[in-house]
Design a protein around this motif. Structure first.
Motif, PDB file in Angstrom:
ATOM      1  N   THR A 182       0.835  -1.201   0.000  1.00  0.00           N
ATOM      2  CA  THR A 182       0.000   0.000   0.000  1.00  0.00           C
ATOM      3  C   THR A 182       0.873   1.256   0.000  1.00  0.00           C
ATOM      4  OG1 THR A 182      -1.811  -1.100   1.179  1.00  0.00           O
ATOM      5  CG2 THR A 182      -1.742   1.310   1.296  1.00  0.00           C
ATOM      6  N   PRO A 183       0.683   2.147  -0.967  1.00  0.00           N
ATOM      7  CA  PRO A 183       1.500   3.368  -1.016  1.00  0.00           C
ATOM      8  C   PRO A 183       1.018   4.397   0.005  1.00  0.00           C
ATOM      9  CG  PRO A 183      -0.097   3.378  -2.803  1.00  0.00           C
ATOM     10  CD  PRO A 183      -0.244   2.049  -2.112  1.00  0.00           C
ATOM     11  N   GLY A 184       1.882   5.358   0.293  1.00  0.00           N
ATOM     12  CA  GLY A 184       1.511   6.478   1.149  1.00  0.00           C
ATOM     13  C   GLY A 184       1.682   6.249   2.627  1.00  0.00           C
ATOM     14  N   LEU A 185       2.202   5.095   3.014  1.00  0.00           N
ATOM     15  CA  LEU A 185       2.418   4.823   4.439  1.00  0.00           C
ATOM     16  C   LEU A 185       3.828   5.209   4.842  1.00  0.00           C
ATOM     17  CD1 LEU A 185       0.709   1.318   4.815  1.00  0.00           C
ATOM     18  CD2 LEU A 185      -0.113   3.485   5.743  1.00  0.00           C
ATOM     19  N   PRO A 186       4.050   5.623   6.090  1.00  0.00           N
ATOM     20  CA  PRO A 186       5.410   5.893   6.560  1.00  0.00           C
ATOM     21  C   PRO A 186       6.213   4.599   6.627  1.00  0.00           C
ATOM     22  CG  PRO A 186       3.873   5.954   8.401  1.00  0.00           C
ATOM     23  CD  PRO A 186       3.047   5.841   7.145  1.00  0.00           C
ATOM     24  N   PRO A 187       7.517   4.667   6.791  1.00  0.00           N
ATOM     25  CA  PRO A 187       8.343   3.460   6.888  1.00  0.00           C
ATOM     26  C   PRO A 187       7.890   2.569   8.038  1.00  0.00           C
ATOM     27  CG  PRO A 187       9.714   5.405   6.600  1.00  0.00           C
ATOM     28  CD  PRO A 187       8.325   5.900   6.850  1.00  0.00           C
ATOM     29  N   PRO A 188       8.146   1.268   7.952  1.00  0.00           N
ATOM     30  CA  PRO A 188       7.772   0.350   9.033  1.00  0.00           C
ATOM     31  C   PRO A 188       8.290   0.833  10.388  1.00  0.00           C
ATOM     32  CG  PRO A 188       8.505  -0.888   7.132  1.00  0.00           C
ATOM     33  CD  PRO A 188       8.788   0.551   6.825  1.00  0.00           C
ATOM     34  N   GLY A 189       7.448   0.735  11.382  1.00  0.00           N
ATOM     35  CA  GLY A 189       7.818   1.160  12.722  1.00  0.00           C
ATOM     36  C   GLY A 189       7.409   2.576  13.039  1.00  0.00           C
ATOM     37  N   GLU A 190       7.152   3.384  12.034  1.00  0.00           N
ATOM     38  CA  GLU A 190       6.714   4.758  12.258  1.00  0.00           C
ATOM     39  C   GLU A 190       5.192   4.824  12.267  1.00  0.00           C
ATOM     40  OE1 GLU A 190       8.441   7.720   9.803  1.00  0.00           O
ATOM     41  OE2 GLU A 190      10.492   6.941   9.998  1.00  0.00           O
ATOM     42  N   ALA A 191       4.663   5.722  13.094  1.00  0.00           N
ATOM     43  CA  ALA A 191       3.223   5.835  13.236  1.00  0.00           C
ATOM     44  C   ALA A 191       2.610   6.604  12.076  1.00  0.00           C
ATOM     45  CB  ALA A 191       2.883   6.530  14.557  1.00  0.00           C
ATOM     46  N   VAL A 192       1.400   6.248  11.729  1.00  0.00           N
ATOM     47  CA  VAL A 192       0.653   6.942  10.693  1.00  0.00           C
ATOM     48  C   VAL A 192      -0.476   7.728  11.352  1.00  0.00           C
ATOM     49  CG1 VAL A 192      -0.774   4.879  10.287  1.00  0.00           C
ATOM     50  CG2 VAL A 192      -0.709   6.698   8.588  1.00  0.00           C
ATOM     51  N   PRO A 193      -0.588   9.027  11.083  1.00  0.00           N
ATOM     52  CA  PRO A 193      -1.704   9.792  11.649  1.00  0.00           C
ATOM     53  C   PRO A 193      -3.036   9.268  11.115  1.00  0.00           C
ATOM     54  CG  PRO A 193       0.014  11.252  10.812  1.00  0.00           C
ATOM     55  CD  PRO A 193       0.340   9.873  10.322  1.00  0.00           C
ATOM     56  N   LEU A 194      -4.036   9.196  11.970  1.00  0.00           N
ATOM     57  CA  LEU A 194      -5.337   8.707  11.539  1.00  0.00           C
ATOM     58  C   LEU A 194      -5.891   9.542  10.387  1.00  0.00           C
ATOM     59  CD1 LEU A 194      -7.150   7.806  14.907  1.00  0.00           C
ATOM     60  CD2 LEU A 194      -6.202   6.247  13.202  1.00  0.00           C
ATOM     61  N   ARG A 195      -5.631  10.844  10.426  1.00  0.00           N
ATOM     62  CA  ARG A 195      -6.159  11.691   9.364  1.00  0.00           C
ATOM     63  C   ARG A 195      -5.432  11.477   8.036  1.00  0.00           C
ATOM     64  NH1 ARG A 195      -7.265  16.250  10.695  1.00  0.00           N
ATOM     65  NH2 ARG A 195      -7.001  16.151  12.959  1.00  0.00           N
ATOM     66  N   ALA A 196      -4.280  10.775   8.081  1.00  0.00           N
ATOM     67  CA  ALA A 196      -3.503  10.538   6.863  1.00  0.00           C
ATOM     68  C   ALA A 196      -3.564   9.095   6.392  1.00  0.00           C
ATOM     69  CB  ALA A 196      -2.049  10.956   7.099  1.00  0.00           C
ATOM     70  N   LEU A 197      -4.513   8.311   6.903  1.00  0.00           N
ATOM     71  CA  LEU A 197      -4.641   6.923   6.467  1.00  0.00           C
ATOM     72  C   LEU A 197      -4.951   6.864   4.976  1.00  0.00           C
ATOM     73  CD1 LEU A 197      -6.754   5.269   9.319  1.00  0.00           C
ATOM     74  CD2 LEU A 197      -4.280   5.144   8.980  1.00  0.00           C
ATOM     75  N   PRO A 198      -4.437   5.862   4.285  1.00  0.00           N
ATOM     76  CA  PRO A 198      -4.770   5.703   2.862  1.00  0.00           C
ATOM     77  C   PRO A 198      -6.278   5.620   2.657  1.00  0.00           C
ATOM     78  CG  PRO A 198      -2.969   4.242   3.474  1.00  0.00           C
ATOM     79  CD  PRO A 198      -3.497   4.823   4.757  1.00  0.00           C
ATOM     80  N   ASP A 199      -6.728   6.023   1.521  1.00  0.00           N
ATOM     81  CA  ASP A 199      -8.153   6.029   1.203  1.00  0.00           C
ATOM     82  C   ASP A 199      -8.599   4.620   0.803  1.00  0.00           C
ATOM     83  OD1 ASP A 199     -10.689   6.900   0.804  1.00  0.00           O
ATOM     84  OD2 ASP A 199     -10.321   7.721  -1.207  1.00  0.00           O
TER      85      ASP A 199
END
Length: 333
Positions: A182-199
């Protein structure tokens, strides 16, 4: 009162028919029928309504379930009251729990308890909702519940005739899991903001609605609400659906290794999604076996911090063990 008659009564209640109970217990149907008639004569009430080939408890039958189970548990562990050495603790421990907590830290605690008390049989009863578990506690079908906390989410303001004790065990953290690549995710181990989750629409499991509600509320606060890609009855199927690219989901942290083996892209979220969980029971009604388990659990929480327990430095504190709750709304005391 003959204990065997009570055991027959409970078996018929659990299996819904005299035939099924007789098959389960390995006794003849007339034996159970005669025992039930004798018990009804002793009590002066009918315990079952006969419906076709099955039976359902009368109001008197429902009232006998809880006391009957407590009597069976008490007598089955009577020898233990004389010799409390660990290898002599015997009996059956009935724990009702919602599926989301049946992993990780709780399973580790059960394994440790079994190592110490190998002659105790632990029976886990899966429930769909926290209130269902409280009904099982009231009726004596389970001695202990493993539920989400705070208890108010399960009690819902309803007064209870049992004094409810709460033993916090820790918390579960839920990570976002997306299809492989899945594109658009931060590198493994880094948190993803809920507002920035892939569509990507979600694969959800309504079982364990308390967790689903928390996730839905967190997503709604950042404007991420969309129809689900799939609604599953079986939690175990989530990862397979995500691996096939049907949608994303939220997984218990204890499942990350299995998710990684399937190639899922797993990330913690900001803000983190966590739920406290713990044991709920009526301390006044516990059998010797159940009391041993609660004492073991309290010690285990203190001695084995890690996933599922308090994590220092994250601003989350698990309340002290042994909090008691009673009355409307489950107010702590």
């Amino acid at each position: 009162m003959d204990l065997q008659k009570i055991e027959y009564f409970l078996a018929v209640r659990d299996h819904g028919s005299i035939n099924a109970a007789a098959h389960q217990l390995g006794v003849a149907q007339p034996t159970i029928s005669a025992a039930l008639r004798s018990l009804e004569r002793e009590l002066g009430v009918d315990l079952f309504h006969r419906i076709g080939r099955g039976v359902v408890p009368t109001s008197a039958g429902h009232a006998l379930v809880g006391p009957g189970r407590r009597l069976v548990r008490a007598l089955s562990s009577a020898a233990t009251s004389v010799d409390l050495r660990e290898e002599h603790l015997r009996g059956t421990l009935d724990i009702a729990l919602v599926a989301p907590v049946a992993a990780g830290a709780f399973v580790e605690m059960l394994a440790a308890f079994h190592d110490r008390f190998p002659s105790v049989q632990v029976r886990l009863i899966r429930i769909r909702t926290d209130p269902q578990g409280l009904e099982m506690l009231r009726e004596g079908d389970a001695e202990l519940l493993c539920l989400h906390l705070p208890l108010e989410t399960a009690v819902g303001g309803r007064p209870w005739d049992l004094r409810l004790d709460v033993l916090p065990l820790g918390r579960q953290e839920y990570w976002y899991a997306a299809p492989p690549g899945t594109p658009g995710l931060p590198p493994p181990g880094e948190a993803v903001p809920l507002r920035a989750l892939p569509d990507i629409p979600l694969v959800i499991v309504p079982d364990g609605a308390a967790v689903a509600d928390v996730i839905e509320r967190e997503l709604a606060q950042v404007g991420r609400v969309a129809p689900p890609a799939a609604v599953l009855e079986h939690r175990e199927a989530r990862m397979s659906f995500v691996a096939r690219g049907i949608g994303a989901t939220f997984l218990e942290r204890s499942m990350l290794e299995a998710a990684s083996d399937l190639g899922l892209e797993c990330r913690p979220t900001v803000p983190a999604i966590r739920r406290e969980f713990g044991l709920v029971y009526s301390g006044d009604e516990l059998s010797i076996v159940a009391r041993a388990f609660t004492e073991f659990a309290a010690t285990w929480v203190e001695d084995a911090p890690g996933e599922g327990t308090t994590i220092a430095g994250e601003g989350v504190t698990v309340p002290a063990a042994g909090t008691s709750t009673t009355g409307a709304g489950g107010g702590s005391r």
